[in-house]
Design a protein around this motif. Structure first.
Motif, mmCIF file in Angstrom:
data_model
loop_
_atom_site.group_PDB
_atom_site.id
_atom_site.type_symbol
_atom_site.label_atom_id
_atom_site.label_comp_id
_atom_site.label_asym_id
_atom_site.label_seq_id
_atom_site.Cartn_x
_atom_site.Cartn_y
_atom_site.Cartn_z
ATOM 1 N N SER A 1 -36.167 -24.098 8.130
ATOM 2 C CA SER A 1 -36.825 -24.838 8.965
ATOM 3 C C SER A 1 -38.123 -24.088 9.803
ATOM 4 C CB SER A 1 -35.954 -25.369 10.342
ATOM 5 O OG SER A 1 -35.423 -24.298 11.051
ATOM 6 N N PHE A 2 -39.119 -24.663 10.027
ATOM 7 C CA PHE A 2 -40.242 -24.051 10.482
ATOM 8 C C PHE A 2 -40.914 -24.850 11.873
ATOM 9 C CE2 PHE A 2 -39.869 -24.054 6.030
ATOM 10 C CZ PHE A 2 -40.263 -22.846 5.587
ATOM 11 N N ALA B 1 -43.072 -14.948 0.294
ATOM 12 C CA ALA B 1 -42.334 -14.903 1.214
ATOM 13 C C ALA B 1 -40.726 -15.607 0.602
ATOM 14 C CB ALA B 1 -42.598 -15.836 2.288
ATOM 15 N N ARG B 2 -39.591 -15.038 0.971
ATOM 16 C CA ARG B 2 -38.373 -15.721 0.583
ATOM 17 C C ARG B 2 -37.726 -16.313 1.805
ATOM 18 N NH1 ARG B 2 -33.326 -14.365 1.171
ATOM 19 N NH2 ARG B 2 -31.632 -14.557 -0.451
ATOM 20 N N VAL B 3 -37.840 -17.384 2.088
ATOM 21 C CA VAL B 3 -37.244 -17.908 3.224
ATOM 22 C C VAL B 3 -36.077 -18.937 3.313
ATOM 23 C CG1 VAL B 3 -38.257 -19.551 5.087
ATOM 24 C CG2 VAL B 3 -39.844 -18.278 3.759
ATOM 25 N N GLY C 1 -42.480 -16.095 12.345
ATOM 26 C CA GLY C 1 -41.641 -16.411 11.206
ATOM 27 C C GLY C 1 -42.525 -17.344 10.336
ATOM 28 N N THR C 2 -42.968 -18.422 10.731
ATOM 29 C CA THR C 2 -44.020 -19.337 10.257
ATOM 30 C C THR C 2 -45.146 -18.472 9.883
ATOM 31 O OG1 THR C 2 -42.984 -21.310 11.145
ATOM 32 C CG2 THR C 2 -45.303 -21.461 10.396
ATOM 33 N N ALA D 1 -36.443 -15.664 13.354
ATOM 34 C CA ALA D 1 -36.568 -16.726 14.447
ATOM 35 C C ALA D 1 -37.733 -16.723 15.488
ATOM 36 C CB ALA D 1 -35.224 -16.652 15.205
ATOM 37 N N GLY D 2 -38.888 -15.643 15.060
ATOM 38 C CA GLY D 2 -39.856 -15.605 15.983
ATOM 39 C C GLY D 2 -39.864 -14.348 16.772
#
Length: 261
Positions: free
Chosen positions: A131-132, A104-106, A114-115, A63-64
């Motif tokens: 979501s990004f 990257a497994r997102v 995170g993006t 989540a950043g």
């Protein structure tokens, strides 16, 4: 090495770095940044590792920035913020420049950093709930450190919108922009990652590194005599390697090459 915010899972030649702060949606703080840099360096130096997967425990990839880390940054001096940002930049570069393929497994939220992590990996597969956002401008800051990787992935036109609007966008939009290469259901995410891993393991590891270096050397350059000469030189050198000789021999002998055994 022992990690507090990560777990490293090894299955044969594949290593998965799990960001392991699910209670805070794998948000970044100083410790996670330092440990990600160390884990990438450790796995890059390990000749037994062929592919590295970056993943997040729990419902969300990342989540950043951690709120407490952001609060400390807002109270820090410019010099302190510069030192902090340099560590973040160094970690992303270490990930991006690994000598082996990275995936990257997102799933869930992949916001801000995170993006950036998604973009810094060589390739990405996302669940359809992902979501990004480059949400930094909502806090009066900019996505500066992640920008080289996000720009490389989505291009300046999309970046002009999302760097300024901080809008969230979903997995389908991320795929259309080039941030992720494949979108599957959450239940299919691990199987999709494994399919890509198996495709990567079937290929020559030194050739993969040479291909990665080729892209870095040529991206953005005009197609001219210098580029033509450089590409001719690169393939000539690669054909002369022991790995190339083994690859051709395996093909003509109708057997698996040594790197698959």
């Amino acid at each position: 090495m022992t990690y507090e915010t990560l777990a490293i899972e090894r299955r044969g030649a594949v290593a998965t770095i799990w960001m392991d702060r699910p209670a805070v949606f794998n948000a970044f703080n100083e410790r996670l940044i330092a440990e990600l840099a160390a884990a990438c360096a450790e796995l890059d130096a390990d000749a037994g590792v062929r592919v590295v997967v970056l993943a997040g425990r729990g419902k969300h990839f990342s989540a950043g920035a951690d709120l407490n880390w952001m609060r400390r940054a807002s109270d820090s001096t410019e010099a302190e913020n510069l030192a902090d940002s340099r560590k973040f930049a160094a970690m992303l570069r270490t990930l991006s420049e690994m000598s082996k393929p990275t995936i990257a497994r997102v799933q869930g939220a992949a916001l801000g950093g995170g993006t950036g992590l998604t973009a810094a990996c060589d390739m990405a597969i996302a669940a359809d709930d992902a979501s990004f956002a480059t949400s930094e401008v909502k806090f009066g800051i900019i996505p500066a450190v992640i920008s080289p990787y996000v720009l490389r992935a989505i291009g300046p036109r999309h970046a002009l919108r999302y760097f300024q609007s901080a809008e969230r966008f979903g997995a389908a939009e991320a795929k259309a922009m080039g941030l992720v290469g494949e979108v599957v259901t959450l239940d299919e995410l691990d199987a999709a990652v494994d399919r890509l891993v198996q495709a990567l393991l079937a290929c020559g590891p030194q050739a993969q590194l040479a291909a990665k270096q080729l892209i870095a050397a040529l991206a953005g350059r005009p197609i001219d005599d210098a580029v033509a000469e450089e590409t001719a030189g690169r393939i000539a050198r690669q054909r002369a390697t022991a790995e190339a000789r083994e690859g051709f021999a395996a093909f003509f002998d109708k057997r698996s090459p040594a790197w698959m055994q």
